[in-house]
Design an enzyme around this catalytic site. Structure first.
Site, short mmCIF file in Angstrom:
data_model
loop_
_atom_site.label_atom_id
_atom_site.label_comp_id
_atom_site.label_asym_id
_atom_site.label_seq_id
_atom_site.Cartn_x
_atom_site.Cartn_y
_atom_site.Cartn_z
CE LYS A 1 18.33 1.83 15.83
NZ LYS A 1 18.39 1.46 17.26
CE1 TYR B 1 14.11 0.60 15.76
CE2 TYR B 1 12.49 1.89 16.95
CZ TYR B 1 13.26 0.76 16.83
OH TYR B 1 13.16 -0.23 17.77
CG HIS C 1 18.82 -0.47 22.60
ND1 HIS C 1 17.47 -0.28 22.51
CD2 HIS C 1 19.05 -0.88 23.87
CE1 HIS C 1 16.90 -0.56 23.66
NE2 HIS C 1 17.84 -0.92 24.52
CG ASN D 1 12.18 -2.09 13.54
OD1 ASN D 1 11.83 -3.22 13.27
ND2 ASN D 1 13.41 -1.65 13.29
NE ARG E 1 -4.94 18.51 -1.37
CZ ARG E 1 -4.16 17.93 -2.27
NH1 ARG E 1 -4.50 16.78 -2.81
NH2 ARG E 1 -3.03 18.49 -2.64
CD GLN F 1 14.01 -5.29 10.95
OE1 GLN F 1 14.67 -6.19 10.46
NE2 GLN F 1 13.89 -5.12 12.24
CG ASP G 1 17.10 -0.61 27.88
OD1 ASP G 1 17.78 -1.33 27.14
OD2 ASP G 1 16.10 0.02 27.48
CG HIS H 1 18.55 5.74 19.05
ND1 HIS H 1 17.39 5.03 19.16
CD2 HIS H 1 18.21 7.04 18.94
CE1 HIS H 1 16.36 5.87 19.12
NE2 HIS H 1 16.84 7.09 18.98
NE ARG I 1 9.95 1.69 24.28
CZ ARG I 1 9.43 0.46 24.16
NH1 ARG I 1 10.15 -0.52 23.67
NH2 ARG I 1 8.18 0.23 24.50
#
Length: 181
Positions: A72, A132, A62, A48, A23, A46, A168, A119, A59
């Protein structure tokens, strides 16, 4: 799942250990007990996702400050990225250093970023998606960042970023933090 320590304390790379049959395959993306064996006790609160339409989109870099600092766990589910962690922990032996890994839908790797480490990533393909999980909820008052092109880190991006958000581009250079303007 195979977890490998990187050159930066607390930044862990995980490779899947697929169990294949006719499969396709099945694999764990996260296992609390396996991370605990590496000294990390995680409880995610959480999840995201971030989609970047264009190749060479940056990106980052942060992180969240205390009391909302977070682990994270990052995984690329479509496309590919040059994923970067920058150590902002003054007491760390790798302070101001960075590590990178290519994360892609093909290699199915994930990277764990600990608190105090910024990150960010550069998309290597159009229509790239990252998912994440975080151990603290998003808290606008705790959001912080550093410039992706800060000479204090000298990140070796594989190509020049072409798409960078105003936020950024506006993070302070490390040398200018705390200086009067």
């Amino acid at each position: 799942m195979k977890i490998v320590e990187t050159e930066m304390s607390g930044v862990l790379l995980a490779d899947l250990s697929p169990i294949a049959d006719d499969r396709g395959f099945f694999a764990r993306v996260f296992c609390h007990d396996e991370y605990a064996e590496h000294g990390v006790d995680l409880e995610f609160v959480q999840a995201n996702t971030a989609v970047s339409d264009r190749r060479l989109t940056v990106r980052g870099m942060h992180h969240q400050l205390q009391p909302n600092a977070e682990h994270k766990l990052v995984r690329c589910t479509s496309g590919s990225v040059f994923d970067v962690a920058v150590d902002l922990r003054p007491d760390s032996p790798t302070y101001l250093g960075w590590v990178s890994e290519e994360l892609s839908a093909q290699n199915r790797r994930s990277l764990l970023i600990p608190p105090g480490v910024a990150h960010g990533y550069l998309t290597l393909e159009p229509d790239t998606e990252l998912t994440y999980w975080t151990t603290a909820p998003y808290a606008p008052a705790s959001v912080a960042g550093v410039r992706y092109d800060d000479p204090a880190f000298a990140i070796g991006w594989p190509e020049a970023p072409e798409v960078v958000s105003e936020q950024d581009r506006s993070w302070p250079l490390l040398a200018s933090e705390g200086e009067d303007s």
